[in-house]
Design a protein around this motif. Structure first.
Motif, PDB file in Angstrom:
ATOM      1  N   ASP A  59       9.097 -28.878  26.857  1.00  0.00           N
ATOM      2  CA  ASP A  59       9.567 -27.873  25.982  1.00  0.00           C
ATOM      3  C   ASP A  59       7.928 -28.479  25.341  1.00  0.00           C
ATOM      4  N   GLU A  60       7.560 -27.472  24.371  1.00  0.00           N
ATOM      5  CA  GLU A  60       6.425 -27.563  23.442  1.00  0.00           C
ATOM      6  C   GLU A  60       6.212 -28.914  22.533  1.00  0.00           C
ATOM      7  N   GLU A  61       7.614 -29.490  22.135  1.00  0.00           N
ATOM      8  CA  GLU A  61       7.603 -30.861  21.378  1.00  0.00           C
ATOM      9  C   GLU A  61       6.740 -31.263  22.488  1.00  0.00           C
ATOM     10  N   SER A  62       7.523 -31.931  23.820  1.00  0.00           N
ATOM     11  CA  SER A  62       6.868 -32.982  24.855  1.00  0.00           C
ATOM     12  C   SER A  62       5.367 -32.756  24.618  1.00  0.00           C
ATOM     13  N   LEU A  63       4.896 -31.704  25.391  1.00  0.00           N
ATOM     14  CA  LEU A  63       3.863 -30.793  24.626  1.00  0.00           C
ATOM     15  C   LEU A  63       2.438 -31.750  23.678  1.00  0.00           C
ATOM     16  N   ARG A  64       3.281 -30.591  22.357  1.00  0.00           N
ATOM     17  CA  ARG A  64       2.593 -31.134  21.859  1.00  0.00           C
ATOM     18  C   ARG A  64       2.089 -32.885  21.719  1.00  0.00           C
ATOM     19  N   ALA A  65       3.014 -33.319  21.840  1.00  0.00           N
ATOM     20  CA  ALA A  65       2.890 -35.267  21.074  1.00  0.00           C
ATOM     21  C   ALA A  65       2.176 -35.573  22.204  1.00  0.00           C
ATOM     22  N   LEU A  66       1.768 -34.422  23.845  1.00  0.00           N
ATOM     23  CA  LEU A  66       0.468 -35.887  24.976  1.00  0.00           C
ATOM     24  C   LEU A  66      -0.301 -34.879  24.646  1.00  0.00           C
ATOM     25  N   GLY A  67      -0.891 -33.970  23.821  1.00  0.00           N
ATOM     26  CA  GLY A  67      -1.971 -33.107  23.037  1.00  0.00           C
ATOM     27  C   GLY A  67      -2.949 -34.254  21.844  1.00  0.00           C
ATOM     28  N   ARG A  68      -1.156 -34.423  21.247  1.00  0.00           N
ATOM     29  CA  ARG A  68      -1.869 -35.993  20.140  1.00  0.00           C
ATOM     30  C   ARG A  68      -1.848 -37.453  20.765  1.00  0.00           C
ATOM     31  N   LEU A  69      -1.276 -37.524  21.859  1.00  0.00           N
ATOM     32  CA  LEU A  69      -1.642 -38.902  22.559  1.00  0.00           C
ATOM     33  C   LEU A  69      -3.136 -39.237  23.258  1.00  0.00           C
ATOM     34  N   LEU A  70      -3.600 -38.033  23.475  1.00  0.00           N
ATOM     35  CA  LEU A  70      -5.051 -37.782  24.003  1.00  0.00           C
ATOM     36  C   LEU A  70      -6.206 -37.936  23.025  1.00  0.00           C
ATOM     37  N   PRO A  71      -7.569 -38.652  22.494  1.00  0.00           N
ATOM     38  CA  PRO A  71      -8.631 -39.122  21.891  1.00  0.00           C
ATOM     39  C   PRO A  71      -8.905 -37.587  22.065  1.00  0.00           C
ATOM     40  N   PRO A  72     -10.128 -36.840  21.406  1.00  0.00           N
ATOM     41  CA  PRO A  72     -10.956 -35.636  21.991  1.00  0.00           C
ATOM     42  C   PRO A  72     -11.791 -36.646  23.467  1.00  0.00           C
ATOM     43  N   ALA A  88      -2.266 -26.400  23.938  1.00  0.00           N
ATOM     44  CA  ALA A  88      -3.756 -25.945  23.291  1.00  0.00           C
ATOM     45  C   ALA A  88      -4.071 -26.754  22.930  1.00  0.00           C
ATOM     46  N   GLY A  89      -5.111 -27.195  23.748  1.00  0.00           N
ATOM     47  CA  GLY A  89      -6.154 -27.241  23.343  1.00  0.00           C
ATOM     48  C   GLY A  89      -6.671 -28.495  23.894  1.00  0.00           C
ATOM     49  N   VAL A  90      -5.921 -28.532  25.520  1.00  0.00           N
ATOM     50  CA  VAL A  90      -5.521 -29.549  26.377  1.00  0.00           C
ATOM     51  C   VAL A  90      -5.849 -28.445  27.092  1.00  0.00           C
ATOM     52  N   LEU A  91      -7.204 -28.931  28.390  1.00  0.00           N
ATOM     53  CA  LEU A  91      -7.508 -28.140  29.329  1.00  0.00           C
ATOM     54  C   LEU A  91      -7.272 -28.899  31.119  1.00  0.00           C
ATOM     55  N   ALA A  92      -7.067 -28.444  31.949  1.00  0.00           N
ATOM     56  CA  ALA A  92      -6.903 -28.790  32.650  1.00  0.00           C
ATOM     57  C   ALA A  92      -8.633 -28.855  33.885  1.00  0.00           C
ATOM     58  N   MET A  93      -9.062 -30.413  33.733  1.00  0.00           N
ATOM     59  CA  MET A  93     -10.829 -30.086  34.490  1.00  0.00           C
ATOM     60  C   MET A  93     -10.830 -30.463  36.098  1.00  0.00           C
ATOM     61  N   SER A  94      -9.888 -30.940  36.611  1.00  0.00           N
ATOM     62  CA  SER A  94      -9.427 -30.348  37.572  1.00  0.00           C
ATOM     63  C   SER A  94      -8.582 -30.462  38.073  1.00  0.00           C
ATOM     64  N   THR A  95      -7.914 -30.117  39.228  1.00  0.00           N
ATOM     65  CA  THR A  95      -6.766 -30.068  39.346  1.00  0.00           C
ATOM     66  C   THR A  95      -6.326 -29.747  41.170  1.00  0.00           C
ATOM     67  N   ALA A  96      -4.697 -30.803  42.108  1.00  0.00           N
ATOM     68  CA  ALA A  96      -5.218 -30.807  43.271  1.00  0.00           C
ATOM     69  C   ALA A  96      -3.407 -31.313  44.057  1.00  0.00           C
ATOM     70  N   THR A  97      -2.750 -31.031  44.749  1.00  0.00           N
ATOM     71  CA  THR A  97      -2.458 -31.019  45.491  1.00  0.00           C
ATOM     72  C   THR A  97      -1.852 -32.126  46.378  1.00  0.00           C
ATOM     73  N   LEU A  98      -1.348 -32.530  45.805  1.00  0.00           N
ATOM     74  CA  LEU A  98      -0.529 -34.071  46.042  1.00  0.00           C
ATOM     75  C   LEU A  98       1.236 -34.436  46.854  1.00  0.00           C
ATOM     76  N   VAL A  99       0.914 -35.324  48.491  1.00  0.00           N
ATOM     77  CA  VAL A  99       2.265 -35.103  48.870  1.00  0.00           C
ATOM     78  C   VAL A  99       2.681 -36.938  48.470  1.00  0.00           C
ATOM     79  N   GLN A 100       3.925 -36.658  47.789  1.00  0.00           N
ATOM     80  CA  GLN A 100       4.513 -37.783  47.709  1.00  0.00           C
ATOM     81  C   GLN A 100       5.530 -38.699  48.596  1.00  0.00           C
ATOM     82  N   MET A 101       5.324 -39.408  49.267  1.00  0.00           N
ATOM     83  CA  MET A 101       6.036 -40.109  51.030  1.00  0.00           C
ATOM     84  C   MET A 101       6.918 -41.402  50.037  1.00  0.00           C
ATOM     85  N   ILE A 102       8.412 -41.382  51.183  1.00  0.00           N
ATOM     86  CA  ILE A 102       8.928 -42.101  51.065  1.00  0.00           C
ATOM     87  C   ILE A 102       9.477 -43.370  52.008  1.00  0.00           C
ATOM     88  N   ALA A 103       9.439 -44.058  52.244  1.00  0.00           N
ATOM     89  CA  ALA A 103       9.877 -45.073  53.374  1.00  0.00           C
ATOM     90  C   ALA A 103      10.947 -44.820  54.117  1.00  0.00           C
TER      91      ALA A 103
END
Length: 226
Positions: free
Chosen positions: A44-57, A73-88
């Motif tokens: 939700d938007e409020e949580s995303l804004r809180a994430l942005g405030r956690l990150l120093p420039p 807003a104001g936070v960029l994805a510098m790189s992305t990837a697809t992972l697999v999560q594996m469980i026993a």
């Protein structure tokens, strides 16, 4: 109800790794000196804004979750990837091998050098604070290591599995993966792990020792603009 491992970073920082968290009820991150992971409780938007405030420039963080990643807003994805999560997928048995030794802070420099060379994932000198690490030394050199990273109720992540190129092909990654997974299971917890979806050799190795695919995961290295 979503699975606790769908947002593994949030689930860890809200429970067993709360002592390592910065942030509040909407967004949290590990202290950057430990690992660069960050997460929101939801998208939700409020949580995303809180994430942005956690990150120093200009400081980077890593998001890992099953959901598509949304950014404030104001936070960029510098790189992305697809992972697999594996469980026993079966009970992991204890493994005993006299070559395997517990690694300590005295080994931290050599561990960081090995991780920097082989790039198993984010690793810092303070990674040992998150859980046990074990290694095999050959000729006084750290040949391979594996350990624990994120922890949620009933689960612990197997992480940092890597072997020095000089010692690959000796089965040390397999040995240490089984060893650490067995120790996690002995505590009554379920081991799980993440790997790049493109790393077919790694996923085949983990499948051969009893792990199964639980979910595809999205990963992004993010940074707040200056």
């Amino acid at each position: 109800m979503k699975h606790v491992l769908d947002r593994p970073v949030w689930s860890a920082l809200a429970t067993r790794h709360e002592a390592f968290a910065e942030g509040g009820d909407l967004a949290r991150r590990y202290r950057p000196s430990i690992v660069p992971f960050a997460a929101t409780a939801s998208d939700d938007e409020e949580s995303l804004r809180a994430l942005g405030r956690l990150l120093p420039p200009l400081e980077s963080a890593v998001i890992v979750q099953a959901d598509e990643i949304s950014l404030p807003a104001g936070v960029l994805a510098m790189s992305t990837a697809t992972l697999v999560q594996m469980i026993a997928g079966q009970p992991m048995q204890a493994v005993s091998d006299e070559r395997v030794h517990r690694l300590t802070q005295d080994d931290a420099g050599e561990m960081l050098a090995l991780a920097s060379l082989t790039k198993p994932g984010p690793f810092t000198l303070e990674a040992l604070s998150l859980g046990e690490f074990w290694g095999v030394k050959i000729g006084g050199r750290l040949a391979a290591m594996a350990g624990e990273r994120m922890k949620q109720p009933g689960f612990t992540e197997l992480s940092g599995v890597c072997s020095h190129p000089d010692f690959r092909g000796a089965g040390l990654g397999r040995l240490l993966s089984l060893f650490v997974a067995g120790r996690i299971a002995a505590r009554g917890e379920v081991p799980y792990l993440h790997a790049y979806a493109s790393n077919v050799a790694a996923t085949k190795l983990y499948e051969s020792i009893g792990f199964r695919l639980r979910s595809s995961m999205n990963m992004a290295v993010i940074q707040r603009a200056e």
